[in-house]
Design an enzyme around this catalytic site. Structure first.
Site, short mmCIF file in Angstrom:
data_model
loop_
_atom_site.label_atom_id
_atom_site.label_comp_id
_atom_site.label_asym_id
_atom_site.label_seq_id
_atom_site.Cartn_x
_atom_site.Cartn_y
_atom_site.Cartn_z
N PRO A 11 0.47 -1.47 -0.09
CA PRO A 11 0.02 0.21 -0.02
C PRO A 11 0.88 1.10 0.10
O PRO A 11 1.77 1.43 0.80
CB PRO A 11 -0.93 -0.17 1.44
CG PRO A 11 0.06 -1.07 1.90
CD PRO A 11 0.43 -1.99 1.11
N ASN A 12 0.57 2.32 -0.81
CA ASN A 12 0.81 3.49 -0.81
C ASN A 12 2.19 3.79 -1.56
O ASN A 12 2.54 4.72 -1.95
CB ASN A 12 0.92 4.26 0.59
CG ASN A 12 -0.20 4.35 1.21
OD1 ASN A 12 -1.23 4.70 0.60
ND2 ASN A 12 -0.50 3.90 2.39
N ARG A 19 5.26 11.90 -3.17
CA ARG A 19 4.95 12.55 -1.68
C ARG A 19 6.06 12.01 -0.79
O ARG A 19 6.88 11.00 -1.36
CB ARG A 19 3.54 12.14 -1.03
CG ARG A 19 2.31 12.29 -1.85
CD ARG A 19 1.59 13.46 -1.05
NE ARG A 19 0.24 13.67 -1.44
CZ ARG A 19 -0.14 13.98 -2.76
NH1 ARG A 19 1.08 14.23 -3.57
NH2 ARG A 19 -1.29 13.99 -3.08
N TYR A 24 11.30 8.60 1.09
CA TYR A 24 11.18 7.42 0.24
C TYR A 24 12.04 7.88 -1.10
O TYR A 24 12.16 6.93 -1.94
CB TYR A 24 9.95 7.16 -0.06
CG TYR A 24 8.87 6.69 1.09
CD1 TYR A 24 9.44 5.30 1.92
CD2 TYR A 24 8.02 7.32 1.59
CE1 TYR A 24 8.82 5.14 3.05
CE2 TYR A 24 7.33 6.84 3.02
CZ TYR A 24 7.78 5.60 3.39
OH TYR A 24 7.15 5.29 4.58
N ASN A 75 7.90 -5.94 -0.65
CA ASN A 75 7.87 -4.68 0.07
C ASN A 75 6.42 -4.70 0.23
O ASN A 75 5.63 -3.87 -0.48
CB ASN A 75 8.45 -3.29 -0.83
CG ASN A 75 8.24 -2.27 0.12
OD1 ASN A 75 7.82 -2.12 1.07
ND2 ASN A 75 8.96 -1.07 -0.20
N ALA A 78 3.17 -0.90 4.67
CA ALA A 78 2.71 -0.94 6.23
C ALA A 78 2.10 -2.45 6.71
O ALA A 78 2.11 -2.77 7.79
CB ALA A 78 1.52 0.25 6.50
N GLU A 99 12.80 -9.70 1.96
CA GLU A 99 11.89 -8.62 2.40
C GLU A 99 12.54 -7.29 2.07
O GLU A 99 13.90 -7.18 2.36
CB GLU A 99 11.80 -8.81 3.70
CG GLU A 99 10.97 -7.58 4.45
CD GLU A 99 10.87 -7.85 6.16
OE1 GLU A 99 11.16 -8.81 6.48
OE2 GLU A 99 10.42 -6.65 6.56
N HIS A 101 12.82 -2.92 2.03
CA HIS A 101 12.10 -1.57 2.48
C HIS A 101 12.79 -0.34 1.81
O HIS A 101 14.10 -0.65 1.97
CB HIS A 101 12.03 -1.42 3.89
CG HIS A 101 11.18 -2.52 4.54
ND1 HIS A 101 9.72 -2.48 4.49
CD2 HIS A 101 11.70 -3.85 5.30
CE1 HIS A 101 9.24 -3.56 5.02
NE2 HIS A 101 10.20 -4.26 5.58
N ARG A 108 13.18 4.60 12.51
CA ARG A 108 11.93 5.32 12.58
C ARG A 108 11.12 4.61 13.68
O ARG A 108 11.73 4.18 14.68
CB ARG A 108 11.07 4.91 11.07
CG ARG A 108 12.07 5.32 9.61
CD ARG A 108 11.34 5.16 8.58
NE ARG A 108 10.20 5.85 8.58
CZ ARG A 108 8.91 5.83 7.49
NH1 ARG A 108 9.37 4.93 6.69
NH2 ARG A 108 8.13 6.65 7.42
O1 CA2 Z 1 10.35 1.67 3.47
C1 CA2 Z 1 9.45 1.21 3.12
O2 CA2 Z 1 9.79 0.79 1.94
C2 CA2 Z 1 8.35 0.81 3.97
O3 CA2 Z 1 8.01 -0.34 3.46
C3 CA2 Z 1 7.29 1.79 3.21
C4 CA2 Z 1 5.94 1.78 3.93
C5 CA2 Z 1 5.98 1.89 5.38
O4 CA2 Z 1 4.83 1.66 6.07
C6 CA2 Z 1 7.03 0.63 5.87
O5 CA2 Z 1 7.17 0.94 7.26
C7 CA2 Z 1 8.44 0.98 5.41
C8 CA2 Z 1 5.03 2.96 3.48
C9 CA2 Z 1 4.92 2.94 1.91
C10 CA2 Z 1 4.30 4.44 1.60
O6 CA2 Z 1 4.92 4.95 0.78
C11 CA2 Z 1 4.89 6.19 0.34
C12 CA2 Z 1 5.55 6.73 -0.64
C13 CA2 Z 1 5.34 8.34 -1.05
C14 CA2 Z 1 4.67 9.09 -0.28
C15 CA2 Z 1 3.92 8.30 0.93
C16 CA2 Z 1 4.07 7.15 0.98
#
Ligand code: CA2
Length: 152
Positions: A11-12, A19, A24, A75, A78, A99, A101, A108
């Protein structure tokens, strides 16, 4: 050529580059996909790169990987920190899993320090941004190649 590597994004991650670039990075998911596919090509591997915001769809894709993939790079976003369903699916898939990230989750919030994915993973790559996708391809290529050699 072996079966493709499934590179599954949760997700996201479709918001990459749009963003929160400080966390990221500036690359979009399409950029990350191109980078991943290019690295795989140099290793004569094929990639099936996908993203979903749905936990159930991720579970479906992991189940699909059992038949159609040589390994999984995941990946889970969340869902990493919440999903027993994804852990169960990974254990049932019986495929090598990396896995992944983008961010260093250990720098974090504390809730990101626990992963339901890790017990099913061969290894974890985190904190290297988009480069991590290339590192994951290299790691999975080694695992797949050595398991093929074992069968020869
Ligand atoms: O660091 C990573 O790749 C995560 O898997 C990213 C997840 C986060 O919940 C994990 O703890 C770590 C969140 C992905 C959200 O991606 C976004 C990218 C751009 C803007 C907003 C969110």
């Amino acid at each position: 050529m072996p079966k493709p590597i499934f590179v599954l994004n949760g997700p996201n991650l479709n918001l990459l580059g749009v963003r929160q670039p400080a966390i990221y990075g500036a690359e979009t998911l399409a950029d990350v996909r191109r980078r991943t596919e290019a690295r795989a090509r140099t290793l004569a591997l094929d990639v099936d790169f996908r993203q979903t915001n749905s936990e159930g769809e991720l579970v479906d894709w992991i189940q699909e990987a059992r038949e159609k993939a040589c390994g999984i790079i995941l990946n889970a976003g969340a869902y990493t920190h919440t999903s027993v369903a994804i852990l169960d699916a990974l254990n049932a898939a019986e495929k090598p899993v990396i896995e992944l990230h983008l961010s260093n989750v250990f720098r974090r919030e504390a809730f990101r320090h626990h992963s339901y994915v890790s017990p099913a993973a061969h290894g974890v790559i985190c904190g290297f941004g988009a480069k991590g996708y290339e590192l994951a391809i290299e790691a999975l290529a080694d695992i797949v190649t050595s398991s093929q050699a074992g069968k020869a």
